[in-house]
Design a protein around this motif. Structure first.
Motif, PDB file in Angstrom:
ATOM      1  N   ALA A  52      -6.380  11.488 -20.214  1.00  0.00           N
ATOM      2  CA  ALA A  52      -5.420  12.356 -20.894  1.00  0.00           C
ATOM      3  C   ALA A  52      -6.118  13.286 -21.877  1.00  0.00           C
ATOM      4  O   ALA A  52      -5.696  14.435 -22.070  1.00  0.00           O
ATOM      5  N   ASN A  53      -7.197  12.809 -22.518  1.00  0.00           N
ATOM      6  CA  ASN A  53      -7.989  13.683 -23.394  1.00  0.00           C
ATOM      7  C   ASN A  53      -8.576  14.841 -22.591  1.00  0.00           C
ATOM      8  O   ASN A  53      -8.558  15.997 -23.032  1.00  0.00           O
ATOM      9  N   ARG A  54      -9.133  14.503 -21.416  1.00  0.00           N
ATOM     10  CA  ARG A  54      -9.735  15.541 -20.568  1.00  0.00           C
ATOM     11  C   ARG A  54      -8.700  16.577 -20.152  1.00  0.00           C
ATOM     12  O   ARG A  54      -8.965  17.786 -20.167  1.00  0.00           O
ATOM     13  N   LEU A  55      -7.533  16.116 -19.750  1.00  0.00           N
ATOM     14  CA  LEU A  55      -6.460  17.020 -19.334  1.00  0.00           C
ATOM     15  C   LEU A  55      -6.044  17.914 -20.495  1.00  0.00           C
ATOM     16  O   LEU A  55      -5.984  19.148 -20.358  1.00  0.00           O
ATOM     17  N   HIS A  56      -5.754  17.310 -21.622  1.00  0.00           N
ATOM     18  CA  HIS A  56      -5.295  18.040 -22.801  1.00  0.00           C
ATOM     19  C   HIS A  56      -6.308  19.110 -23.220  1.00  0.00           C
ATOM     20  O   HIS A  56      -5.958  20.280 -23.408  1.00  0.00           O
ATOM     21  N   ASP A  57      -7.567  18.726 -23.322  1.00  0.00           N
ATOM     22  CA  ASP A  57      -8.580  19.650 -23.838  1.00  0.00           C
ATOM     23  C   ASP A  57      -8.879  20.766 -22.848  1.00  0.00           C
ATOM     24  O   ASP A  57      -9.108  21.919 -23.246  1.00  0.00           O
ATOM     25  N   LEU A  58      -8.883  20.444 -21.559  1.00  0.00           N
ATOM     26  CA  LEU A  58      -9.106  21.475 -20.550  1.00  0.00           C
ATOM     27  C   LEU A  58      -8.024  22.546 -20.630  1.00  0.00           C
ATOM     28  O   LEU A  58      -8.306  23.751 -20.552  1.00  0.00           O
ATOM     29  N   LEU A  59      -6.777  22.120 -20.788  1.00  0.00           N
ATOM     30  CA  LEU A  59      -5.669  23.069 -20.812  1.00  0.00           C
ATOM     31  C   LEU A  59      -5.653  23.885 -22.098  1.00  0.00           C
ATOM     32  O   LEU A  59      -5.234  25.046 -22.094  1.00  0.00           O
ATOM     33  N   VAL A  60      -6.098  23.309 -23.211  1.00  0.00           N
ATOM     34  CA  VAL A  60      -6.205  24.059 -24.463  1.00  0.00           C
ATOM     35  C   VAL A  60      -7.292  25.129 -24.350  1.00  0.00           C
ATOM     36  O   VAL A  60      -7.142  26.247 -24.847  1.00  0.00           O
ATOM     37  N   GLN A  61      -8.381  24.797 -23.638  1.00  0.00           N
ATOM     38  CA  GLN A  61      -9.530  25.694 -23.551  1.00  0.00           C
ATOM     39  C   GLN A  61      -9.378  26.761 -22.471  1.00  0.00           C
ATOM     40  O   GLN A  61     -10.110  27.757 -22.472  1.00  0.00           O
ATOM     41  N   THR A  62      -8.443  26.575 -21.542  1.00  0.00           N
ATOM     42  CA  THR A  62      -8.282  27.494 -20.419  1.00  0.00           C
ATOM     43  C   THR A  62      -7.235  28.547 -20.760  1.00  0.00           C
ATOM     44  O   THR A  62      -6.130  28.219 -21.191  1.00  0.00           O
ATOM     45  N   GLU A  63      -7.579  29.795 -20.559  1.00  0.00           N
ATOM     46  CA  GLU A  63      -6.657  30.902 -20.816  1.00  0.00           C
ATOM     47  C   GLU A  63      -6.172  31.488 -19.494  1.00  0.00           C
ATOM     48  O   GLU A  63      -6.976  31.818 -18.621  1.00  0.00           O
ATOM     49  N   VAL A  64      -4.864  31.600 -19.351  1.00  0.00           N
ATOM     50  CA  VAL A  64      -4.253  32.219 -18.183  1.00  0.00           C
ATOM     51  C   VAL A  64      -3.286  33.291 -18.679  1.00  0.00           C
ATOM     52  O   VAL A  64      -2.532  33.062 -19.644  1.00  0.00           O
ATOM     53  N   ASP A  65      -3.304  34.439 -18.057  1.00  0.00           N
ATOM     54  CA  ASP A  65      -2.459  35.554 -18.491  1.00  0.00           C
ATOM     55  C   ASP A  65      -0.991  35.144 -18.565  1.00  0.00           C
ATOM     56  O   ASP A  65      -0.467  34.459 -17.674  1.00  0.00           O
ATOM     57  N   HIS A  66      -0.350  35.571 -19.656  1.00  0.00           N
ATOM     58  CA  HIS A  66       1.105  35.426 -19.843  1.00  0.00           C
ATOM     59  C   HIS A  66       1.538  33.966 -20.028  1.00  0.00           C
ATOM     60  O   HIS A  66       2.729  33.671 -19.962  1.00  0.00           O
ATOM     61  N   VAL A  67       0.591  33.038 -20.252  1.00  0.00           N
ATOM     62  CA  VAL A  67       0.959  31.646 -20.493  1.00  0.00           C
ATOM     63  C   VAL A  67       0.501  31.276 -21.901  1.00  0.00           C
ATOM     64  O   VAL A  67      -0.694  31.315 -22.213  1.00  0.00           O
ATOM     65  N   HIS A  68       1.463  30.953 -22.766  1.00  0.00           N
ATOM     66  CA  HIS A  68       1.141  30.646 -24.162  1.00  0.00           C
ATOM     67  C   HIS A  68       0.490  29.267 -24.304  1.00  0.00           C
ATOM     68  O   HIS A  68      -0.497  29.112 -25.019  1.00  0.00           O
ATOM     69  N   ASP A  69       1.039  28.270 -23.630  1.00  0.00           N
ATOM     70  CA  ASP A  69       0.523  26.897 -23.766  1.00  0.00           C
ATOM     71  C   ASP A  69       0.526  26.235 -22.395  1.00  0.00           C
ATOM     72  O   ASP A  69       1.562  25.787 -21.913  1.00  0.00           O
ATOM     73  N   LEU A  70      -0.636  26.180 -21.771  1.00  0.00           N
ATOM     74  CA  LEU A  70      -0.742  25.594 -20.430  1.00  0.00           C
ATOM     75  C   LEU A  70      -0.354  24.130 -20.395  1.00  0.00           C
ATOM     76  O   LEU A  70       0.045  23.612 -19.353  1.00  0.00           O
ATOM     77  N   ARG A  71      -0.495  23.447 -21.514  1.00  0.00           N
ATOM     78  CA  ARG A  71      -0.221  22.008 -21.527  1.00  0.00           C
ATOM     79  C   ARG A  71       1.188  21.684 -21.042  1.00  0.00           C
ATOM     80  O   ARG A  71       1.408  20.658 -20.392  1.00  0.00           O
ATOM     81  N   THR A  72       2.142  22.551 -21.343  1.00  0.00           N
ATOM     82  CA  THR A  72       3.531  22.269 -20.983  1.00  0.00           C
ATOM     83  C   THR A  72       3.771  22.378 -19.479  1.00  0.00           C
ATOM     84  O   THR A  72       4.776  21.869 -18.973  1.00  0.00           O
ATOM     85  N   GLN A  73       2.862  23.068 -18.757  1.00  0.00           N
ATOM     86  CA  GLN A  73       3.023  23.221 -17.312  1.00  0.00           C
ATOM     87  C   GLN A  73       2.385  22.076 -16.523  1.00  0.00           C
ATOM     88  O   GLN A  73       2.582  21.983 -15.311  1.00  0.00           O
ATOM     89  N   PHE A  74       1.604  21.248 -17.197  1.00  0.00           N
ATOM     90  CA  PHE A  74       0.889  20.175 -16.509  1.00  0.00           C
ATOM     91  C   PHE A  74       1.078  18.863 -17.267  1.00  0.00           C
ATOM     92  O   PHE A  74       0.123  18.288 -17.811  1.00  0.00           O
ATOM     93  N   LEU A  75       2.322  18.389 -17.308  1.00  0.00           N
ATOM     94  CA  LEU A  75       2.627  17.129 -17.983  1.00  0.00           C
ATOM     95  C   LEU A  75       2.557  15.986 -16.978  1.00  0.00           C
ATOM     96  O   LEU A  75       3.250  16.011 -15.955  1.00  0.00           O
ATOM     97  N   PRO A  76       1.725  14.984 -17.215  1.00  0.00           N
ATOM     98  CA  PRO A  76       1.630  13.857 -16.272  1.00  0.00           C
ATOM     99  C   PRO A  76       2.889  13.003 -16.314  1.00  0.00           C
ATOM    100  O   PRO A  76       3.654  13.032 -17.289  1.00  0.00           O
TER     101      PRO A  76
END
Length: 260
Positions: A52-76
């Protein structure tokens, strides 16, 4: 009867079919491109403790156009383990998003094993066919953890038909004794592959579709082991005949999974 193998969960978009996949994220690094492909092609997703740490940190560090917080799109669907690696901030974030965080104190099973147990319990409630399990991680990093992956999947062959381990360099799984037809997408896999006699005294190998084919060859750790063999681009199917279980591995081609 020969067993047919294909790997649609690494294709985007995947071919239509009724196969269902459960994804387990381990506490090892993985790229966003590979992760996103596996996530989108899976039906159920679970983090093993520090995964879960790996998932959380990867999504915080990854930038995708027009997406404010990637974490909300990839909830386990679940985070499970003895939780000795899960950070407090990650635990609180996922709990705030109603993701179940399950503490299992048993020291007789690893976090990976605890997540497979959760999948089994889900199958018992749902009924129907087994999930095919995809483990993201487990083939790199600490040697003892890699050996655990090899050993655990070797033992799982008695109760589960299809369990795959994947990282950014490799995919591997256990072939039981008999004949196997492995469908190869050469855009994703190659050039190298391996046939590894892990957990057995020996096996007798016959192959077709490889650069260096084997014919009724004895393979064991004290003798011949077919590592660094090659897939042949003109061969869409590799045939493997074995008398005892082995690990089959293939290299993932660099750049096959884009981050966008």
């Amino acid at each position: 009867m020969a067993v047919s193998w294909s790997i649609p969960f690494l294709e985007h978009p995947p071919p239509k079919g009724d196969r269902k996949y459960a994804l387990i994220l381990l506490n090892q690094p993985f790229s966003f491109g590979l992760f996103k492909t596996l996530w989108q092609n899976s039906n159920w997703r679970c983090c093993a403790d520090g995964g879960a740490n790996r998932l959380h940190d990867l999504l915080v560090q990854t930038e995708v156009d027009h997406v404010h917080d990637l974490r909300t799109q990839f909830l386990p669907h679940l985070i499970k383990g003895d939780l000795d690696s899960l950070r407090d901030d990650v635990r609180e974030y996922y709990k705030s998003k109603d993701v179940p965080v399950v503490y299992d104190e048993s020291q007789d099973s690893t976090d990976l094993m605890k997540c497979v147990e959760a999948i089994t319990e889900k199958e018992q409630v749902q009924g129907g066919d087994q999930y095919e399990i995809i483990i993201l991680g487990g083939l790199s990093g600490r040697l003892d953890q890699t050996i655990h992956t090899l050993s655990y999947l070797h033992k799982l062959r008695h109760v589960r038909q299809r369990v795959f381990a994947v990282n950014d360099e490799n995919i591997g799984w256990v072939l039981v004794g008999g004949e196997h037809h492995i469908n190869i997408n050469h855009k994703l896999f190659g050039p190298t592959c391996g046939l590894l006699p892990v957990g057995i005294d020996h096996t007798i190998l016959t192959t077709r579709g490889l650069r260096w084919n084997l014919h009724e060859t004895k393979s064991h750790f004290d003798g011949m082991v077919s590592t660094s063999n090659h897939l042949v681009p003109s061969e869409p199917v590799v045939t493997v005949k074995i008398t005892n279980p082995i690990w089959w591995t293939m290299e993932l081609r660099s750049g096959a999974f884009q981050a966008s």
